[in-house]
Design an enzyme around this catalytic site. Structure first.
Site, mmCIF file in Angstrom:
data_model
loop_
_atom_site.group_PDB
_atom_site.id
_atom_site.type_symbol
_atom_site.label_atom_id
_atom_site.label_comp_id
_atom_site.label_asym_id
_atom_site.label_seq_id
_atom_site.Cartn_x
_atom_site.Cartn_y
_atom_site.Cartn_z
ATOM 1 C CD GLN A 31 41.271 42.593 34.677
ATOM 2 O OE1 GLN A 31 41.558 42.546 33.483
ATOM 3 N NE2 GLN A 31 41.513 41.587 35.492
ATOM 4 C CB SER A 32 45.565 49.000 33.429
ATOM 5 O OG SER A 32 46.173 49.785 32.419
#
Ligand code: PLP
Length: 295
Positions: A31-32
């Site tokens: 989920q960067s």
């Protein structure tokens, strides 16, 4: 939607472009925010992106990972933990070598864009915040910001020191210990200062960081974080995120409750973005918000 990384990418991708890069490679959790924003910025410049990601808490195709796909990034997710990042760096290097052999010119970017050039983006932001405040006839003695690997706080603190701005930057760590954050931040400050040709240095003791709001660890939002997200949505109509800004806001609220910050202080909360991750974390967040929901 991603937030603070656009400021870092403005400088990092200028360097990539100057070096004739055609493919960008980076890493981060599934989920960067940074990975997604780099893919977006790369698209704008006609560059392809390869994301070598570690699973983290939410490897499902939601939030930033969904946006990565829409952006046409090549995503490789590795089943490794935060302590095995060396395996990821090795994989990134292999991708770069492969691409190089095929005639591409890859450009490797560290996670979060935490390199001196990225920090410069936030040096500029410090001056911009000061100017915006001045135009409004306001002043601030504190900025509060989330600290991941430290580039954002480093840039703001370096800018505040160099331009003699009246605020102290308070970082709320989302992962590392206070000492780790201050050490990394000081290093980024000093390397960015060198890059800018400024003869100033900063030491870890010059940086203010709290690590009381990390909770169970990186990417795990606790009750205080989720309460902060709900409070700010309910009172301001603004969305914070479950990995960074929710924890930083929980820190700001706690510092006020403990009397460390009072009504005599004027505080700017630097919202660094991260909103897409809210959707990936819907289960944790909606459960926390409705604990008495009848079953
Ligand atoms: C939304 C958001 N806020 C804050 C940060 C922290 O930035 P830094 O790594 O510069 O401390 C990040 C980093 O990924 C982020 O995505």
């Amino acid at each position: 939607m991603g937030g603070n990384k656009a400021r870092k990418l403005e400088f990092i991708l200028a360097d990539a472009k100057a070096k004739g890069a055609d493919v960008l490679i980076t890493t981060g959790a599934a989920q960067s925010n940074f990975a997604m924003q780099m893919a977006a910025a790369g698209r704008k410049l006609g560059m392809h992106t390869v994301l070598v990601l570690f699973k983290g808490q939410h490897p499902e195709v939601q939030g930033n990972l969904l946006l990565d796909q829409l952006l046409g990034a090549e995503v490789r997710i590795m089943d490794v933990g935060l302590t095995e990042l060396n395996k990821i760096y090795e994989a990134m290097k292999q991708v770069a070598d492969e691409l190089g052999r095929k005639g591409h010119n890859p450009y490797l970017v560290p996670p979060g864009g935490d390199m001196p050039l990225g920090t410069v983006g936030y040096v500029v932001a410090a001056r911009e915040i000061y100017r915006q405040l001045t135009d409004l006839g306001l002043t601030a003695n504190y900025l509060v910001v989330a600290n991941g690997v430290g580039g954002t706080q480093a840039g703001l603190a370096l800018g505040a020191k160099y331009y003699k701005l009246p605020f102290t930057v308070i970082g709320c760590s989302v992962a590392l210990t206070k000492d780790e954050c201050r050490y990394l931040c000081a290093e980024l400050c000093n390397n960015a200062a060198k890059l800018l040709g400024w003869g100033i240095t900063m030491s870890p003791e010059d940086l203010t960081v709290f690590d009381d709001y990390v909770g169970e660890g990186y990417g795990i939002p606790g009750k205080a974080c989720i309460d902060a997200i709900e409070l700010v949505a309910n009172t301001e109509g603004i969305f914070l995120d479950p990995v960074y800004t929710g924890k930083a806001m929980a820190g700001l609220i706690d510092l006020i409750r403990k009397g460390r910050l009072t009504s005599n202080d004027s505080v700017v909360f630097v919202h660094t973005g991260g909103v897409p991750a809210l959707f990936a974390y819907s289960k944790e967040i909606s459960t926390e918000l409705k604990p008495e929901f009848p079953s």
